[in-house]
Design an enzyme around this catalytic site. Structure first.
Site, PDB file in Angstrom:
ATOM      1  N   GLY A 259       0.701  -1.180   0.018  1.00  0.00           N
ATOM      2  CA  GLY A 259       0.187   0.055   0.079  1.00  0.00           C
ATOM      3  C   GLY A 259       0.841   1.182  -0.170  1.00  0.00           C
ATOM      4  N   PHE A 261       1.635   4.326   2.182  1.00  0.00           N
ATOM      5  CA  PHE A 261       1.466   4.906   3.626  1.00  0.00           C
ATOM      6  C   PHE A 261       1.022   6.154   3.789  1.00  0.00           C
ATOM      7  CE2 PHE A 261       6.238   4.598   4.118  1.00  0.00           C
ATOM      8  CZ  PHE A 261       6.348   5.980   3.339  1.00  0.00           C
ATOM      9  N   HIS A 279      13.115  10.759   7.103  1.00  0.00           N
ATOM     10  CA  HIS A 279      14.413  11.417   6.409  1.00  0.00           C
ATOM     11  C   HIS A 279      14.261  11.496   4.890  1.00  0.00           C
ATOM     12  CE1 HIS A 279      17.408   8.030   5.235  1.00  0.00           C
ATOM     13  NE2 HIS A 279      16.438   7.959   4.579  1.00  0.00           N
ATOM     14  N   ASP A 280      13.480  10.829   4.420  1.00  0.00           N
ATOM     15  CA  ASP A 280      13.084  11.202   2.551  1.00  0.00           C
ATOM     16  C   ASP A 280      12.043  12.200   2.455  1.00  0.00           C
ATOM     17  OD1 ASP A 280      14.335   8.775   2.016  1.00  0.00           O
ATOM     18  OD2 ASP A 280      12.761   7.571   2.253  1.00  0.00           O
TER      19      ASP A 280
HETATM   20  N1  SAM Z   1      13.195   0.913   6.526  1.00  0.00           N
HETATM   21  C1  SAM Z   1      14.174   0.439   5.520  1.00  0.00           C
HETATM   22  C2  SAM Z   1      15.573   0.686   5.686  1.00  0.00           C
HETATM   23  O1  SAM Z   1      15.661   1.561   6.997  1.00  0.00           O
HETATM   24  O2  SAM Z   1      16.391   0.095   5.543  1.00  0.00           O
HETATM   25  C3  SAM Z   1      13.804   1.218   4.005  1.00  0.00           C
HETATM   26  C4  SAM Z   1      13.961   2.555   4.095  1.00  0.00           C
HETATM   27  S1  SAM Z   1      13.858   3.258   2.422  1.00  0.00           S
HETATM   28  C5  SAM Z   1      14.908   4.816   2.499  1.00  0.00           C
HETATM   29  C6  SAM Z   1      12.129   3.867   2.340  1.00  0.00           C
HETATM   30  C7  SAM Z   1      11.355   2.833   2.266  1.00  0.00           C
HETATM   31  O3  SAM Z   1       9.826   3.699   2.170  1.00  0.00           O
HETATM   32  C8  SAM Z   1      11.186   2.153   0.971  1.00  0.00           C
HETATM   33  O4  SAM Z   1      11.259   0.673   1.344  1.00  0.00           O
HETATM   34  C9  SAM Z   1       9.922   2.624   0.233  1.00  0.00           C
HETATM   35  O5  SAM Z   1       9.618   1.670  -0.598  1.00  0.00           O
HETATM   36  C10 SAM Z   1       9.191   3.053   1.281  1.00  0.00           C
HETATM   37  N2  SAM Z   1       7.927   3.739   0.874  1.00  0.00           N
HETATM   38  C11 SAM Z   1       8.154   4.911   0.170  1.00  0.00           C
HETATM   39  N3  SAM Z   1       7.022   5.503  -0.125  1.00  0.00           N
HETATM   40  C12 SAM Z   1       6.013   4.842   0.417  1.00  0.00           C
HETATM   41  C13 SAM Z   1       4.745   4.878   0.328  1.00  0.00           C
HETATM   42  N4  SAM Z   1       4.061   5.862  -0.141  1.00  0.00           N
HETATM   43  N5  SAM Z   1       4.140   3.886   0.942  1.00  0.00           N
HETATM   44  C14 SAM Z   1       4.744   2.830   1.717  1.00  0.00           C
HETATM   45  N6  SAM Z   1       6.117   2.796   1.398  1.00  0.00           N
HETATM   46  C15 SAM Z   1       6.853   3.705   0.873  1.00  0.00           C
HETATM   47  C1  ASE Z   2      17.224   6.908   1.669  1.00  0.00           C
HETATM   48  C2  ASE Z   2      18.524   6.439   2.321  1.00  0.00           C
HETATM   49  C3  ASE Z   2      19.569   6.500   1.292  1.00  0.00           C
HETATM   50  C4  ASE Z   2      17.268   7.286   0.031  1.00  0.00           C
HETATM   51  C5  ASE Z   2      18.387   7.518  -0.784  1.00  0.00           C
HETATM   52  C6  ASE Z   2      19.650   6.791  -0.123  1.00  0.00           C
HETATM   53  C7  ASE Z   2      21.048   5.989   1.369  1.00  0.00           C
HETATM   54  C8  ASE Z   2      21.764   6.033   0.330  1.00  0.00           C
HETATM   55  N1  ASE Z   2      20.972   6.473  -0.568  1.00  0.00           N
HETATM   56  O1  ASE Z   2      16.233   7.236   2.373  1.00  0.00           O
HETATM   57  C9  ASE Z   2      21.533   5.369   2.649  1.00  0.00           C
HETATM   58  C10 ASE Z   2      21.866   6.134   4.050  1.00  0.00           C
HETATM   59  N2  ASE Z   2      23.150   6.726   3.213  1.00  0.00           N
HETATM   60  C11 ASE Z   2      23.304   7.833   2.904  1.00  0.00           C
HETATM   61  C12 ASE Z   2      24.774   8.092   2.212  1.00  0.00           C
HETATM   62  O2  ASE Z   2      22.710   8.851   2.959  1.00  0.00           O
END
Ligand code: SAM
Ligand code: ASE
Length: 369
Positions: A259, A261, A279-280
């Site tokens: 889904g 979020f 952080h995204d």
């Molecule tokens: N939690 C994991 C970690 O720390 O390794 C993954 C972090 S990754 C930076 C961000 C995650 O958010 C990804 O798995 C991405 O697919 C998920 N994501 C991004 N937008 C989303 C949304 N609208 N709904 C659900 N998941 C989402």
């Molecule tokens: C995100 C995490 C990362 C999106 C892009 C990314 C990382 C690398 N690219 O959510 C992991 C964290 N490492 C760094 C260098 O930021």
């Protein structure tokens, strides 16, 4: 000891050459130097490495010597001939068979992140990520840009798991989470690692002893808190990939839910994990997401935020400041201070906000409804 001018010039050179150091590391990993040396029964000379990797003798020698000065390799000289072997660092983190291998993250940094950083000045000018400039893809939908091809999606998913092989257990043990039997890992992107070599660590739970399986935070949760149940909630294409590579037994401790979020109903849970999700996103998007989590959360339940934290004055630590710039070039977010996360959590209605205070590269913050 040089003069202050010499020291300043030395520091400048170190910074200017930093990208070359990164590329030495990325190239040696890409070429398979560390895997080759891990398999060799004894240290190898440059000519032997070149012959086995199919690389030039000249280039290989230069690369191996740079690795040795960076302490990525150990070098010993026998009868005037240099022979190279892995160091403790490369054996732990740069060999694909190591359970703490960081190769997938290094590959992602070298092939994707590096290209976005080539546009850092433009990112600072515009205040936004550089997928358009680096890859020619629109970035209106952030994760459509991050996952712009199936290969790129798998590379990102694999890369993001690597750090939890090293820090996952400590992070999940920061707080006693045993009082939260039903856990939802939002944006958890559980991806068991396909490489057979990753499966040397004995599985800790029979339900997870699937060949080819590894795991990240969800797995650490299950091992630390047996009896808990984890639902990984992520985008449909991520859940599909996870299910394709790993079919968890029905009724087992790990489930998946596909889904968005920001839009779709969130499952009811005692604890929501948000690891490297906030952080995204912008403050506004974080507030929207946290308000939805608060609404879905059971009374007495909580949210665990896992992020790299800036010092309260924002003056450090440097790795987190660099990650924050990385969020600028790769996402819509930034890294934040504990106070900034507290404010976001409090505004969404959470209380009893506790800092993990571990001061590692990543830290955890727990808050309750
Ligand atoms: N939690 C994991 C970690 O720390 O390794 C993954 C972090 S990754 C930076 C961000 C995650 O958010 C990804 O798995 C991405 O697919 C998920 N994501 C991004 N937008 C989303 C949304 N609208 N709904 C659900 N998941 C989402
Ligand atoms: C995100 C995490 C990362 C999106 C892009 C990314 C990382 C690398 N690219 O959510 C992991 C964290 N490492 C760094 C260098 O930021």
């Amino acid at each position: 000891m040089g003069s202050p001018e010499d020291q300043a010039f030395g520091l400048l050179s170190e910074y200017a050459n930093g990208f070359m150091v990164s590329q030495v590391l990325f190239a040696a990993c890409d070429l398979g130097v560390f895997d080759l040396l891990a398999q060799a029964p004894e240290p190898l000379g440059a000519a032997a490495v070149a012959a086995r990797l199919g690389t030039s003798g000249h280039g290989t020698e230069l690369l191996l010597d740079a690795c040795a000065s960076l302490r990525l390799l150990a070098v010993e000289t026998q009868a005037g001939q240099a022979a190279y072997a892995n160091t403790a660092l490369s054996a732990a983190y740069l060999v694909s068979a190591s359970p703490t291998s960081q190769l997938d993250m290094l590959r992602y940094l070298g092939r994707t992140t590096y290209l976005c950083w080539a546009h850092l000045a433009e990112a600072v000018r515009q205040g936004r990520n550089q997928y358009g400039q680096a890859f020619g893809v629109p970035s209106g939908d952030l994760f459509a840009a991050v996952y712009r091809s199936e290969g790129e999606r798998l590379r990102f998913m694999r890369a993001l798991q690597d750090v939890w092989r090293v820090h996952g257990r400590r992070l999940m043990a920061t707080f006693d989470l045993s009082t939260f039997p039903v856990i939802c890992d939002l944006g958890g992107e559980y991806l068991p690692v396909a490489r057979a070599s990753r499966c040397q660590a004995p599985p800790r739970r029979p339900a997870l002893s699937v060949p080819g399986c590894s795991g990240a935070l969800a797995r650490e949760c299950l091992s630390l808190y047996p009896g808990c149940q984890v639902t990984v909630f992520d985008l449909p294409e991520v859940v599909l990939a996870a299910k394709t590579h790993f079919s968890p037994p029905e009724g087992g401790p790990i489930g998946f839910l596909a889904g968005d979020f920001f839009k779709d109903p969130l499952p009811e849970a005692d604890l929501y994990i948000l690891a490297r999700v906030l952080h995204d996103w912008t403050d506004q998007a974080c507030s929207q997401l946290l308000a939805r989590v608060h609404q879905a959360c059971r009374a007495g339940g909580g949210v665990l935020v896992v992020e790299s934290l800036l010092d309260s004055d924002g003056r450090g630590p440097l790795p987190t400041q660099l990650y924050s710039l990385n969020m600028l070039v790769q996402t819509e977010g930034r890294e934040r201070t504990p106070a900034q996360y507290h404010a976001l959590l409090a505004a969404a209605g959470f209380r009893d906000i506790q800092d993990g205070g571990t001061r590692g590269l990543y830290d955890a913050i727990l808050a309750r409804k």
